[in-house]
Write a protein that holds these residues in place. Structure first.
Motif, PDB file in Angstrom:
ATOM      1  N   ARG A   1       7.626   2.568   4.168  1.00 16.05           N
ATOM      2  CA  ARG A   1       7.551   3.859   4.858  1.00 16.05           C
ATOM      3  C   ARG A   1       8.823   4.675   4.670  1.00 16.05           C
ATOM      4  O   ARG A   1       8.778   5.897   4.593  1.00 16.05           O
ATOM      5  N   ALA A   2       9.954   3.990   4.543  1.00 14.51           N
ATOM      6  CA  ALA A   2      11.208   4.712   4.313  1.00 14.51           C
ATOM      7  C   ALA A   2      11.248   5.335   2.925  1.00 14.51           C
ATOM      8  O   ALA A   2      11.933   6.347   2.714  1.00 14.51           O
ATOM      9  N   ASN A   3      10.521   4.741   1.977  1.00 14.71           N
ATOM     10  CA  ASN A   3      10.521   5.241   0.593  1.00 14.71           C
ATOM     11  C   ASN A   3       9.132   5.689   0.161  1.00 14.71           C
ATOM     12  O   ASN A   3       8.793   5.642  -1.017  1.00 14.71           O
ATOM     13  N   ILE A   4       8.333   6.161   1.097  1.00 15.74           N
ATOM     14  CA  ILE A   4       6.925   6.415   0.831  1.00 15.74           C
ATOM     15  C   ILE A   4       6.703   7.458  -0.265  1.00 15.74           C
ATOM     16  O   ILE A   4       5.764   7.364  -1.056  1.00 15.74           O
ATOM     17  N   ALA A   5       7.588   8.438  -0.362  1.00 22.41           N
ATOM     18  CA  ALA A   5       7.428   9.472  -1.382  1.00 22.41           C
ATOM     19  C   ALA A   5       7.534   8.897  -2.790  1.00 22.41           C
ATOM     20  O   ALA A   5       6.966   9.439  -3.738  1.00 22.41           O
TER      21      ALA A   5
ATOM     22  N   ASP B   1     -14.484  -2.162  -2.507  1.00 26.47           N
ATOM     23  CA  ASP B   1     -15.342  -1.175  -1.840  1.00 26.47           C
ATOM     24  C   ASP B   1     -15.074   0.250  -2.318  1.00 26.47           C
ATOM     25  O   ASP B   1     -14.793   1.153  -1.525  1.00 26.47           O
ATOM     26  N   GLN B   2     -15.176   0.465  -3.622  1.00 23.72           N
ATOM     27  CA  GLN B   2     -15.044   1.821  -4.147  1.00 23.72           C
ATOM     28  C   GLN B   2     -16.422   2.307  -4.610  1.00 23.72           C
ATOM     29  O   GLN B   2     -17.157   1.543  -5.238  1.00 23.72           O
ATOM     30  N   PRO B   3     -16.784   3.569  -4.308  1.00 30.92           N
ATOM     31  CA  PRO B   3     -15.998   4.546  -3.551  1.00 30.92           C
ATOM     32  C   PRO B   3     -15.951   4.184  -2.065  1.00 30.92           C
ATOM     33  O   PRO B   3     -16.860   3.559  -1.544  1.00 30.92           O
ATOM     34  N   ARG B   4     -14.878   4.598  -1.415  1.00 34.04           N
ATOM     35  CA  ARG B   4     -14.640   4.249  -0.021  1.00 34.04           C
ATOM     36  C   ARG B   4     -14.342   5.518   0.770  1.00 34.04           C
ATOM     37  O   ARG B   4     -13.730   6.450   0.253  1.00 34.04           O
ATOM     38  N   VAL B   5     -14.783   5.522   2.029  1.00 25.80           N
ATOM     39  CA  VAL B   5     -14.564   6.679   2.908  1.00 25.80           C
ATOM     40  C   VAL B   5     -13.544   6.304   3.971  1.00 25.80           C
ATOM     41  O   VAL B   5     -13.630   5.226   4.586  1.00 25.80           O
ATOM     42  N   PHE B   6     -12.578   7.195   4.185  1.00 29.46           N
ATOM     43  CA  PHE B   6     -11.527   6.987   5.186  1.00 29.46           C
ATOM     44  C   PHE B   6     -11.650   8.042   6.283  1.00 29.46           C
ATOM     45  O   PHE B   6     -11.955   9.208   6.022  1.00 29.46           O
ATOM     46  N   TYR B   7     -11.361   7.596   7.511  1.00 24.20           N
ATOM     47  CA  TYR B   7     -11.361   8.508   8.651  1.00 24.20           C
ATOM     48  C   TYR B   7      -9.973   9.075   8.933  1.00 24.20           C
ATOM     49  O   TYR B   7      -9.831  10.032   9.691  1.00 24.20           O
ATOM     50  N   ASN B   8      -8.933   8.466   8.324  1.00 25.78           N
ATOM     51  CA  ASN B   8      -7.562   8.904   8.530  1.00 25.78           C
ATOM     52  C   ASN B   8      -6.831   8.919   7.191  1.00 25.78           C
ATOM     53  O   ASN B   8      -7.327   8.390   6.184  1.00 25.78           O
ATOM     54  N   ASN B   9      -5.646   9.516   7.190  1.00 25.98           N
ATOM     55  CA  ASN B   9      -4.836   9.520   5.983  1.00 25.98           C
ATOM     56  C   ASN B   9      -4.410   8.100   5.619  1.00 25.98           C
ATOM     57  O   ASN B   9      -4.117   7.286   6.492  1.00 25.98           O
ATOM     58  N   VAL B  10      -4.384   7.827   4.327  1.00 28.21           N
ATOM     59  CA  VAL B  10      -3.894   6.545   3.826  1.00 28.21           C
ATOM     60  C   VAL B  10      -3.004   6.817   2.625  1.00 28.21           C
ATOM     61  O   VAL B  10      -2.988   7.917   2.075  1.00 28.21           O
ATOM     62  N   SER B  11      -2.272   5.800   2.210  1.00 25.82           N
ATOM     63  CA  SER B  11      -1.443   5.891   1.013  1.00 25.82           C
ATOM     64  C   SER B  11      -2.178   5.248  -0.147  1.00 25.82           C
ATOM     65  O   SER B  11      -2.660   4.112  -0.031  1.00 25.82           O
TER      66      SER B  11
ATOM     67  N   ASP C   1       6.676   3.859  -8.045  1.00 27.33           N
ATOM     68  CA  ASP C   1       7.120   2.466  -8.130  1.00 27.33           C
ATOM     69  C   ASP C   1       6.543   1.639  -6.982  1.00 27.33           C
ATOM     70  O   ASP C   1       7.256   1.204  -6.077  1.00 27.33           O
ATOM     71  N   TYR C   2       5.231   1.401  -7.018  1.00 30.61           N
ATOM     72  CA  TYR C   2       4.607   0.582  -5.984  1.00 30.61           C
ATOM     73  C   TYR C   2       4.607  -0.888  -6.402  1.00 30.61           C
ATOM     74  O   TYR C   2       4.424  -1.216  -7.571  1.00 30.61           O
ATOM     75  N   ARG C   3       4.743  -1.783  -5.393  1.00 26.75           N
ATOM     76  CA  ARG C   3       4.600  -3.220  -5.632  1.00 26.75           C
ATOM     77  C   ARG C   3       4.093  -3.877  -4.351  1.00 26.75           C
ATOM     78  O   ARG C   3       4.402  -3.418  -3.232  1.00 26.75           O
ATOM     79  N   ASN C   4       3.334  -4.913  -4.513  1.00 27.15           N
ATOM     80  CA  ASN C   4       2.885  -5.690  -3.357  1.00 27.15           C
ATOM     81  C   ASN C   4       4.056  -6.473  -2.766  1.00 27.15           C
ATOM     82  O   ASN C   4       4.999  -6.842  -3.477  1.00 27.15           O
ATOM     83  N   GLY C   5       3.989  -6.747  -1.464  1.00 24.42           N
ATOM     84  CA  GLY C   5       4.980  -7.595  -0.814  1.00 24.42           C
ATOM     85  C   GLY C   5       6.204  -6.876  -0.299  1.00 24.42           C
ATOM     86  O   GLY C   5       7.151  -7.528   0.164  1.00 24.42           O
ATOM     87  N   GLU C   6       6.217  -5.536  -0.334  1.00 24.95           N
ATOM     88  CA  GLU C   6       7.356  -4.792   0.220  1.00 24.95           C
ATOM     89  C   GLU C   6       7.169  -4.670   1.735  1.00 24.95           C
ATOM     90  O   GLU C   6       6.056  -4.450   2.227  1.00 24.95           O
ATOM     91  N   SER C   7       8.247  -4.781   2.467  1.00 29.83           N
ATOM     92  CA  SER C   7       8.133  -4.692   3.919  1.00 29.83           C
ATOM     93  C   SER C   7       7.621  -3.316   4.328  1.00 29.83           C
ATOM     94  O   SER C   7       7.859  -2.318   3.640  1.00 29.83           O
TER      95      SER C   7
END
Length: 575
Positions: free
Chosen positions: A461-465, A398-408, A450-456
């Motif tokens: 959130r602890a390493n979001i930056a 669904d790109q382009p996509r509109v968000f109502y809140n902040n996302v990562s 360093d993003y990857r799928n399957g991270e808790s």
């Protein structure tokens, strides 16, 4: 009494061993392979040039244009010339300049501007294209039209002198010496010309010991050495330059008879209309497009028969067979190969395969596929029953996509062991967003977090930056994200892009009783400011009342005789 020199007719196995051990000594025993680099809309590509940043320039001759292949992104664009317009000789901006069968190309600096020198063959001109914007102007030659020709074809001639005086006759190959001079294979004049870029003066190279018959290509070799593909003489000649405008025949490859023959004694080899040359500095080897034989040959100094002798051997292709077939070099097929260039980035060579309308690549080792394209998306969380926790998953639909809140936002690589850079650019509404901002490349953009799928979820959130992209949506709530993946020795992935928008969700009025109703908004991050009006006008920060944080309007009452109140509400938030 000296014995006669031995002429070696090399077999495929001998050639393969020679190429692996002599020409690519660092990769002894490696296979040499041929692949197709690109074919996108090409029509008789003639020549290739490469700049210091490894960007390629291709003369798309039958389309009367010059293409630019970006080294970092692989993007192919028209630098100058119009594929859908009749041929012409107009100078000017990239979108209005015209050519007539452009052939040889060489990278050079003219008046402090880097760009491409072009042999505009049927205009009998030498033109220059500024790399920064594609602007075109004429460097040498005078376009003179035969008044008796009903088609208005320009005529060529041999006249030395400055711009407006000099004349050429079907120029083909060009080569830049890096010192402000361009050597030109002036085919119709059976001559090599020298253009001084500082003075715009064109001179005929004075050569002793030989003559030329429709030379098709030139290449600079070692210091003060100029190679010439003497096409109609079926020879390749090495000229030792005594001055920039004079020289003497130093070595001669080919007997002059049309045909095919490899030989350790260069003068007894046979060619069929050689039309492309490139000097391989790292191995002191000349590569030759033996065009009529549909192969690429290699010439290497072989001093057993004298200091000026060069051995000639097969490099790629099957002599006498034309076609389009990739694979092992001695089994690959070309159809009328012409221009040659060195790809420093991938340690390979590119061939303008004229009749196949393709640019081919010759490299050591098996052909490696381009790097797989990365994926751009937003981070969602799904429950993993094995872990008993929510884990990350990248949503790319669904790109382009509109968000109502902040996302990562994040980039997910398609394979391991590759690098990836990205660029984000704020943009404006409406959707879909245009392709704005700079393209990422090996040298432009930020390294992918360093993003990857399957991270808790807790770990993410602890390493979001270190996991999410840095996104600037400060301009009217829109952003375009682009990414590219790359790895040494492989073609870059295509640039991928995604567009996202941010807006305050439409407020919801809950309840239909004037005495008790509230306003809710799905946007909470960041919390919007809600403004309302009671007079039917559209609310805004400058025209309305700020709704309290609890979402319940205050002091609403019917005026005498009033039966209804037009309550309008709208939400606002930064960016």
């Amino acid at each position: 009494m000296k014995s006669a020199p031995v002429i070696v007719m090399k077999t495929k196995s001998f050639v393969a061993a020679l190429m692996a051990t002599l020409l690519w000594p660092a990769l002894a025993g490696a296979q040499i392979t041929v692949s197709t680099f690109f074919t996108n809309g090409l029509f008789e590509p003639y020549a290739i040039a490469v700049d210091a940043n490894n960007n390629f320039f291709v003369s798309d001759s039958a389309h009367n244009r010059i293409l630019r292949v970006d080294a970092a992104s692989g993007a192919i664009t028209a630098l100058a010339g119009l594929a859908d317009q009749p041929p012409g000789s107009r100078d000017g901006a990239a979108y209005e300049a015209t050519f007539n069968n452009p052939q040889g190309v060489a990278v050079a600096n003219v008046g402090g501007a880097s760009g491409v020198v072009v042999a505009d063959n049927r205009n009998h001109l030498i033109r220059f294209i500024r790399a920064s914007d594609g602007a075109v102007w004429t460097l040498a030659g005078t376009r003179v039209v035969d008044p008796g020709d009903p088609f208005g074809e320009p005529i060529g001639d041999l006249v030395d002198g400055g711009l407006g005086v000099s004349r050429l006759n079907y120029p083909l190959g060009v080569a830049a010496d890096g010192a402000g001079r361009i050597y030109i294979a002036d085919s119709g004049n059976n001559a090599i010309r020298v253009l001084d870029l500082t003075t715009s003066n064109l001179t005929t190279l004075a050569v002793t010991g030989t003559t030329f018959w429709q030379p098709g290509a030139v290449a600079l070799g070692k210091a003060n050495e100029l190679w010439v593909a003497d096409t109609r003489n079926n020879q390749v000649k090495l000229i030792k330059l005594s001055t920039p405008t004079s020289g003497v025949l130093f070595s001669e490859l080919g007997s002059g008879e049309v045909g095919y023959r490899d030989s350790t004694l260069g003068g007894t080899a046979k060619f069929n209309g050689p039309r492309g040359l490139v000097w391989w500095t790292a191995n002191s080897t000349l590569l030759i497009s033996d065009t009529g034989n549909h192969v690429v040959r290699a010439a290497t100094n072989y001093t057993i028969y004298g200091a000026t002798n060069y051995s000639v051997s097969l490099f790629a292709g099957v002599p006498g067979l034309n076609g389009l077939f990739n694979g092992e070099a001695v089994q690959a097929l070309f159809d009328t190969p012409v221009g040659l260039a060195t790809d420093q980035e991938l340690e390979s060579f590119l061939v303008a395969d004229l009749k196949n309308n393709a640019i081919r690549r010759i490299q050591s080792g098996p052909v490696r596929p381009p790097v797989e394209a990365p994926r751009i998306g937003w981070v969602d969380f799904v429950f993993d029953f094995n872990l008993g926790d929510f884990v990350t998953i990248l949503r790319t639909e669904d790109q382009p996509r509109v968000f109502y809140n902040n996302v990562s936002f994040a980039v997910l690589l398609g394979e391991s062991g590759v690098d990836c850079k990205y660029k984000t650019t704020p943009t404006t509404w409406p959707l879909p967003f245009s392709d704005v901002g700079l393209n990422p490349s090996k040298t432009v953009g930020s390294l992918r977090p360093d993003y990857r799928n399957g991270e808790s979820r807790s770990s993410f959130r602890a390493n979001i930056a270190n996991r999410q992209l840095v996104v600037d949506r400060s301009t009217n709530g829109g952003v375009v994200i682009k990414a590219i993946a790359y790895q040494a020795g492989r073609q870059n992935s295509p640039i991928v892009k995604a567009g996202y928008g941010f807006k305050v969700a439409s407020p919801i009025i809950s309840g239909n009783n004037l005495a008790q109703f509230s306003v809710l908004c799905a946007t909470t991050d960041p919390a919007p400011s809600l403004y309302y009006t009671l007079d039917g006008t559209d609310p805004s920060p400058s025209n309305g009342t700020l709704l309290p944080e609890d979402g319940e309007p205050e002091n609403l009452a019917f005026a005498e005789g009033q039966e209804s109140i037009p309550f309008k509400v709208r939400g606002y938030a930064d960016a």
